[in-house]
Write a protein that holds these residues in place. Structure first.
Motif, PDB file in Angstrom:
ATOM      1  N   UNK A   1       6.403  -5.818 -39.349  1.00  0.00           N
ATOM      2  CA  UNK A   1       7.862  -5.573 -38.713  1.00  0.00           C
ATOM      3  C   UNK A   1       7.996  -4.167 -37.971  1.00  0.00           C
ATOM      4  N   UNK A   2       7.469  -3.046 -38.290  1.00  0.00           N
ATOM      5  CA  UNK A   2       7.595  -1.819 -37.405  1.00  0.00           C
ATOM      6  C   UNK A   2       6.816  -1.271 -36.145  1.00  0.00           C
ATOM      7  N   UNK A   3       5.652  -2.533 -36.789  1.00  0.00           N
ATOM      8  CA  UNK A   3       5.226  -2.300 -34.855  1.00  0.00           C
ATOM      9  C   UNK A   3       5.464  -3.639 -34.425  1.00  0.00           C
ATOM     10  N   UNK A   4       5.751  -4.504 -34.783  1.00  0.00           N
ATOM     11  CA  UNK A   4       6.683  -6.182 -33.311  1.00  0.00           C
ATOM     12  C   UNK A   4       7.761  -4.718 -33.140  1.00  0.00           C
ATOM     13  N   UNK A   5       8.716  -4.325 -33.785  1.00  0.00           N
ATOM     14  CA  UNK A   5       9.525  -3.360 -33.011  1.00  0.00           C
ATOM     15  C   UNK A   5       8.943  -2.286 -31.816  1.00  0.00           C
ATOM     16  N   UNK A   6       7.967  -2.140 -32.255  1.00  0.00           N
ATOM     17  CA  UNK A   6       7.690  -0.281 -31.593  1.00  0.00           C
ATOM     18  C   UNK A   6       7.080  -1.608 -30.514  1.00  0.00           C
ATOM     19  N   UNK A   7       5.981  -2.597 -30.332  1.00  0.00           N
ATOM     20  CA  UNK A   7       6.285  -3.417 -29.380  1.00  0.00           C
ATOM     21  C   UNK A   7       7.175  -3.880 -28.658  1.00  0.00           C
ATOM     22  N   UNK A   8       8.076  -4.425 -29.039  1.00  0.00           N
ATOM     23  CA  UNK A   8       9.124  -4.907 -28.694  1.00  0.00           C
ATOM     24  C   UNK A   8       9.319  -3.670 -27.134  1.00  0.00           C
ATOM     25  N   UNK A   9       9.847  -2.226 -27.459  1.00  0.00           N
ATOM     26  CA  UNK A   9      10.557  -1.596 -27.351  1.00  0.00           C
ATOM     27  C   UNK A   9       9.093  -0.572 -26.238  1.00  0.00           C
ATOM     28  N   UNK A  10       8.168  -0.894 -25.973  1.00  0.00           N
ATOM     29  CA  UNK A  10       6.880  -0.997 -25.443  1.00  0.00           C
ATOM     30  C   UNK A  10       6.860  -2.211 -24.314  1.00  0.00           C
ATOM     31  N   UNK A  11       6.953  -2.997 -24.516  1.00  0.00           N
ATOM     32  CA  UNK A  11       7.606  -4.367 -23.641  1.00  0.00           C
ATOM     33  C   UNK A  11       8.813  -4.275 -22.631  1.00  0.00           C
ATOM     34  N   UNK A  12      10.051  -3.902 -23.630  1.00  0.00           N
ATOM     35  CA  UNK A  12      10.743  -2.879 -22.905  1.00  0.00           C
ATOM     36  C   UNK A  12      10.713  -2.064 -21.355  1.00  0.00           C
ATOM     37  N   UNK A  13       9.823  -1.579 -21.898  1.00  0.00           N
ATOM     38  CA  UNK A  13       9.975  -0.170 -20.471  1.00  0.00           C
ATOM     39  C   UNK A  13       9.204  -0.010 -19.928  1.00  0.00           C
ATOM     40  N   UNK A  14       7.894  -1.595 -19.521  1.00  0.00           N
ATOM     41  CA  UNK A  14       7.185  -1.704 -19.066  1.00  0.00           C
ATOM     42  C   UNK A  14       7.956  -2.881 -18.115  1.00  0.00           C
ATOM     43  N   UNK A  15       8.868  -3.775 -19.135  1.00  0.00           N
ATOM     44  CA  UNK A  15       9.690  -4.184 -17.463  1.00  0.00           C
ATOM     45  C   UNK A  15      10.582  -3.774 -16.709  1.00  0.00           C
ATOM     46  N   UNK A  16      11.268  -2.629 -17.360  1.00  0.00           N
ATOM     47  CA  UNK A  16      12.139  -1.733 -16.782  1.00  0.00           C
ATOM     48  C   UNK A  16      11.155  -1.521 -15.626  1.00  0.00           C
ATOM     49  N   UNK A  17      10.082  -0.998 -15.846  1.00  0.00           N
ATOM     50  CA  UNK A  17       9.692   0.150 -14.693  1.00  0.00           C
ATOM     51  C   UNK A  17       9.030  -1.431 -13.588  1.00  0.00           C
ATOM     52  N   UNK A  18       8.647  -2.482 -14.202  1.00  0.00           N
ATOM     53  CA  UNK A  18       7.486  -3.792 -12.972  1.00  0.00           C
ATOM     54  C   UNK A  18       7.806  -4.656 -13.404  1.00  0.00           C
ATOM     55  N   UNK A  19       9.081  -4.510 -13.308  1.00  0.00           N
ATOM     56  CA  UNK A  19      10.229  -6.291 -13.964  1.00  0.00           C
ATOM     57  C   UNK A  19       9.962  -7.049 -12.309  1.00  0.00           C
ATOM     58  N   UNK A  20       9.971  -6.341 -11.356  1.00  0.00           N
ATOM     59  CA  UNK A  20       9.956  -6.883 -10.172  1.00  0.00           C
ATOM     60  C   UNK A  20       8.258  -7.969 -10.033  1.00  0.00           C
ATOM     61  N   UNK A  21       7.585  -6.734 -10.303  1.00  0.00           N
ATOM     62  CA  UNK A  21       6.100  -7.382 -10.042  1.00  0.00           C
ATOM     63  C   UNK A  21       5.559  -8.495 -11.026  1.00  0.00           C
ATOM     64  N   UNK A  22       6.375  -8.358 -12.866  1.00  0.00           N
ATOM     65  CA  UNK A  22       6.371  -9.416 -13.752  1.00  0.00           C
ATOM     66  C   UNK A  22       6.749 -10.354 -13.324  1.00  0.00           C
ATOM     67  N   UNK A  23       7.913 -10.438 -13.233  1.00  0.00           N
ATOM     68  CA  UNK A  23       8.811 -11.426 -12.226  1.00  0.00           C
ATOM     69  C   UNK A  23       7.307 -12.881 -10.541  1.00  0.00           C
ATOM     70  N   UNK A  24       7.265 -12.325 -10.844  1.00  0.00           N
ATOM     71  CA  UNK A  24       6.773 -12.613  -9.495  1.00  0.00           C
ATOM     72  C   UNK A  24       5.382 -13.088  -9.779  1.00  0.00           C
ATOM     73  N   UNK A  25       4.233 -13.165 -11.124  1.00  0.00           N
ATOM     74  CA  UNK A  25       3.272 -12.881 -11.505  1.00  0.00           C
ATOM     75  C   UNK A  25       3.196 -14.468 -12.496  1.00  0.00           C
ATOM     76  N   UNK A  26       4.381 -14.090 -13.447  1.00  0.00           N
ATOM     77  CA  UNK A  26       4.969 -15.892 -14.175  1.00  0.00           C
ATOM     78  C   UNK A  26       5.496 -16.630 -13.257  1.00  0.00           C
ATOM     79  N   UNK A  27       6.329 -16.485 -12.127  1.00  0.00           N
ATOM     80  CA  UNK A  27       6.157 -17.430 -11.528  1.00  0.00           C
ATOM     81  C   UNK A  27       5.590 -17.727 -10.523  1.00  0.00           C
ATOM     82  N   UNK A  28       4.359 -17.544 -10.153  1.00  0.00           N
ATOM     83  CA  UNK A  28       3.187 -17.309  -9.610  1.00  0.00           C
ATOM     84  C   UNK A  28       2.256 -18.465 -11.554  1.00  0.00           C
ATOM     85  N   UNK A  29       2.390 -17.621 -11.891  1.00  0.00           N
ATOM     86  CA  UNK A  29       1.679 -19.110 -13.248  1.00  0.00           C
ATOM     87  C   UNK A  29       2.370 -19.907 -14.168  1.00  0.00           C
ATOM     88  N   UNK A  30       3.586 -19.745 -13.388  1.00  0.00           N
ATOM     89  CA  UNK A  30       4.303 -21.233 -13.757  1.00  0.00           C
ATOM     90  C   UNK A  30       4.031 -22.526 -12.550  1.00  0.00           C
TER      91      UNK A  30
END
Length: 371
Positions: A1-30
């Protein structure tokens, strides 16, 4: 459980830093998956079903709002229907217009929900929709869910009857049109799936918004059970042949996705729940406070060792020039000795100069006479 929470926090930081690029990549894949699924299932027009057209539409829709992607998918479907039969395309256009009237009225900014619903049915996992929509959304999300379900079944009906429509002549075209319209409007399986999705989504959202402990887990399980019960009962009552494997497997997958969504978006510690009561001039307030689970992300530390360690195990301090402390002390001692030597030499010179001047001016004789 703690590993999942650590992964969640890292994903949040990554998304906050690169949210524009992540959303565009997901939109392209969709877009790539959506247009590819349409062209592979109903690719009646060869030019529009090419890989170049699929990739081009995905790239163009990546830089446009999601509503444009929905409209582009609709136009692509109508183009394929027109290549198969013009009356089928006309009837489909009317049905799409009716659906989009409701869609733009209630959820104009949730275009991706229609696409997710249709893709879930195409991937044979329809009952993950109520869990995802009920946990993350509001009751209004049943509108795009229903629109996506109807859109999928329209494509399914056309694909199933494409051979008959292509071989039909001008005389039987009218009969084919009436048959397609009746099949879409009076499809018992389609309306059963729409009813199941709507009821399960409302149940999940209702349970999720309650103040009971573990509301998200209960909501996910309740939604899966409702999907299995309603779909199975309708399958038996209406004498349909819908696969029970798909019903049970997609409902179980919905529970798993619900648990993952709880970890990502609603991770709380129910063991530290507090109940607070207070009042003002008009109301009494009963508040239930549940603290969130926060896990600090471990940071990597790098230790640089550039010199020999001392006996105490410490690295000697270095100055800007890279010299160790001992070398600094030696240098300082030499500097002090040089300064003291220079001071002595300067004092001796001054004494000798004073004596020489005194002899030349006769000051020494005057001092002796005075004595």
């Amino acid at each position: 459980m703690s590993n999942l929470l650590v992964l969640r926090e890292r994903l949040k930081k990554t998304y906050a830093a690169y949210s524009i690029y992540i959303l565009k990549v997901l939109q392209f894949l969709l877009g790539l998956i959506l247009f590819g699924a349409i062209n592979s299932n109903i690719g009646f027009m060869k030019l529009a079903s090419s890989m170049f057209c699929t990739a081009g539409l995905a790239v163009i829709c990546t830089f446009l709002p999601m509503t444009i992607m929905v409209l582009a998918a609709t136009v692509l479907v109508l183009v394929h229907f027109y290549a198969l039969s013009m009356p089928i395309a006309a009837v489909s256009l009317v049905i799409f217009l009716i659906m989009y009237i409701f869609y733009f009225r209630f959820t104009p900014d949730k275009a991706w929900l229609v696409l997710i619903s249709a893709l879930a049915f195409g991937m044979k996992i329809p009952f993950v929709i109520p869990v995802i929509f009920g946990l993350l959304g509001t009751p209004v999300w049943i509108v795009p869910a229903a629109c996506g379900t109807i859109a999928y079944y329209m494509l399914h009906f056309v694909k199933a009857s494409s051979a008959a429509l292509q071989s039909a002549g001008a005389e039987s075209m009218y009969e084919s049109l009436i048959s397609f319209t009746r099949q879409v409007i009076a499809s018992r399986e389609m309306w059963l799936m729409v009813m199941t999705i709507v009821i399960a989504t409302l149940v999940v959202n209702t349970v999720r918004t309650r103040s009971v402990d573990h509301a998200w887990k209960i909501a996910s399980a309740a939604g899966a059970v409702v999907c299995i019960v309603v779909a199975s009962a309708g399958n038996i009552a209406l004498n349909l042949n819908y696969s029970y494997v798909i019903i049970i497997a997609s409902a179980a997958l919905g529970i798993v996705i619900g648990l993952l969504l709880e970890v990502m978006f609603f991770s709380v510690d129910y063991s530290r729940t507090e109940h607070i009561q207070f009042e003002d001039d008009e109301y009494y307030y009963y508040v239930k406070a549940v603290p969130k689970i926060g896990v600090p992300v471990p940071e990597k530390t790098v230790k640089h060792i550039t010199g020999q360690q001392t006996e105490e195990g410490k690295v000697p301090e270095q100055n800007e020039s890279g010299e160790s402390g001992r070398e600094n002390d030696t240098g300082r001692a030499q500097t002090k000795s040089e300064k003291s030597g220079g001071l002595k030499d300067r004092t001796t010179d001054e004494i000798l100069l004073t004596r020489s001047l005194s002899k030349e001016l006769g000051l020494d004789q005057e001092d002796k006479t005075t004595e």
